[in-house]
Design a protein around this motif. Sequence first.
Motif, short mmCIF file in Angstrom:
data_model
loop_
_atom_site.label_atom_id
_atom_site.label_comp_id
_atom_site.label_asym_id
_atom_site.label_seq_id
_atom_site.Cartn_x
_atom_site.Cartn_y
_atom_site.Cartn_z
N GLU A 262 0.84 -1.19 0.00
CA GLU A 262 0.00 0.00 0.00
C GLU A 262 0.88 1.25 0.00
O GLU A 262 1.96 1.26 0.61
CB GLU A 262 -0.90 0.02 1.23
CG GLU A 262 -1.94 -1.10 1.25
CD GLU A 262 -2.96 -0.97 0.14
OE1 GLU A 262 -3.28 0.18 -0.23
OE2 GLU A 262 -3.42 -2.00 -0.37
N SER B 70 -0.19 6.81 3.58
CA SER B 70 -1.45 7.53 3.73
C SER B 70 -1.21 9.04 3.62
O SER B 70 -0.07 9.52 3.72
CB SER B 70 -2.07 7.22 5.09
OG SER B 70 -1.25 7.72 6.13
N ASP B 71 -2.29 9.77 3.44
CA ASP B 71 -2.17 11.24 3.38
C ASP B 71 -1.59 11.80 4.68
O ASP B 71 -0.79 12.74 4.66
CB ASP B 71 -3.54 11.86 3.12
CG ASP B 71 -4.04 11.60 1.71
OD1 ASP B 71 -3.22 11.23 0.85
OD2 ASP B 71 -5.25 11.76 1.47
N GLU C 253 0.49 10.26 6.70
CA GLU C 253 1.92 9.94 6.75
C GLU C 253 2.71 10.91 5.87
O GLU C 253 3.80 11.37 6.25
CB GLU C 253 2.15 8.50 6.32
CG GLU C 253 1.71 7.48 7.37
CD GLU C 253 1.73 6.05 6.85
OE1 GLU C 253 1.95 5.13 7.66
OE2 GLU C 253 1.48 5.84 5.64
N GLN D 76 4.08 3.19 8.08
CA GLN D 76 3.55 1.83 8.07
C GLN D 76 4.19 0.94 9.12
O GLN D 76 4.59 -0.20 8.86
CB GLN D 76 3.69 1.23 6.66
CG GLN D 76 2.93 2.03 5.61
CD GLN D 76 3.04 1.45 4.21
OE1 GLN D 76 3.79 0.52 3.96
NE2 GLN D 76 2.27 2.02 3.28
#
Length: 520
Positions: free
Chosen positions: A206, A209-210, A212, A228
Amino acid sequence: MNEGRLATYRRMRDFERTTEPRGDGTTGTGDRFVVQRHRARRRHYDLRLEFDGALLSWAVPKGPTLDPSVRRMAVQVEDHPLEYADFEGTIPAGEYGGGDVVVWDRGTWTPGEDDTAAALEAGTLHFELHGEKLRGRFVLVRRGEKQWLLLHKRDEHAEDGWDPEQHPRSVKSGRTNEEVAADPEAMWRADLPADQAEVRLRPSWEPPSDSELSELEGLKSKGTWDLQGHRISLTNLDKVLFPGRDDEEPITKRELIAYHARIAPVMLPYLAGRALNSHRFPNGVDSPGFWHKQAPSHAPEWLSTWEYPGADADDVQRYIVPDSPAALAWLANYAALELHPWTSPTSDVEHPSWALFDIDPGEQTSFDEVLTLARLHRAAMDHLGVVAKPKVTGQRGIQIWVPIEPRYSYAETRAWVEKVSRAVGNTVPELVSWAWTKTERRGLARLDYTQNVLNKTLVAPYSARPRPGAPVSVPLEWDELDDPDLTPDRWTIRTVLDRVATTGDPFADLLNHSQRLPPV
């Protein structure tokens, strides 16, 4: 789970053979729906509505439609377990429903009646779907013991002439049935509990994320980034690694780290399970770089490494094996700008799984001449019946990557590539030199088959190159060689993610397409 409602489903399947879920007590949300495109004896679509701990199921031969003028036959079949809502893969031939399945649409549904069970019993069920493809008000009307009609009401979501076959891809993976059949990504183990039953056949990753990415952007010149589940110590984040090109701003280490993390799901399939040689530029590409192979002693414990059992005492003993977005981010912080994986996996290091052609332009070689040579390789692959695809290097050249069965030694692979290369080169001798050194090549191109050697590598797909603007080595479809706008450094770390989002990864089809090398 209502055990009685799944008795028929289980009785019709041999869970020693099928990878379908058995149904072992998963709790649902109560309002999910899924439509699966299923190629069994005949192609059809399975409409499933979550109700009372299971999935009410109808087979719709021609598929649901948004066209309110069309009536679709829908045959009610046995209730399915909730785990089936996410099932995408294959059912073994000879088993009930044997074939391939994709998650064609999914979302939530709202019943139109207060008592769904009574509506089913009465033979008319109104409901509204809130999916990615199917939206609006539908009705199922019984016309026999198991036969129903499925209709879409004329509402704001209705669309005359809407054909499900014009929208064949999975909303879960973006793949077609044909792609899933050729390369299923997961299987179900019916002998395991339902929450453990999905076994990945090949890894997937994956992107960050926004939140992160925002955390990375908010760090000062150094700090710790949690990506992650891995903690990465980052330094000199605002150091310029690449000067800009065409009046663009220069590219900092922070931007390279973010690129490595974001491109990871597409790039890691070419790196995972392989030893890595990296080209590092701690002071940026305006200063000399150096090759680095040895995994450093200060590497974090979570970073995967591999000890090469065939290494001599004075050789590199331990290599980094990137296997996560965090590993790629760590390498970017380490100023490893170019990533070069071995062509053989660490699990079978003596047998490469890629055969590589390298069109290395000389000082006098134009890009049009490079394209001529690449198109000749296309013709050669076509003639030999070999599946392969080209890749621009991000600098001046083009490479051809050929997936092969890991049955050939490096010597055999190199000999095959040399035969094909010489056959190609002999058709245009005015463009090619076989001399070893550049000074002897008189400015001509070299078709370099010598890269097919243990621990000799070519740059990975989607790796940056040490040039202004951070150009990227990008896989292509064959017909892109005919694009008048193509240049070897057309895409950069700032633009290639948009290309991937639009066109996907052309090399993805090669990843599990091993093949034998035909005689030349």
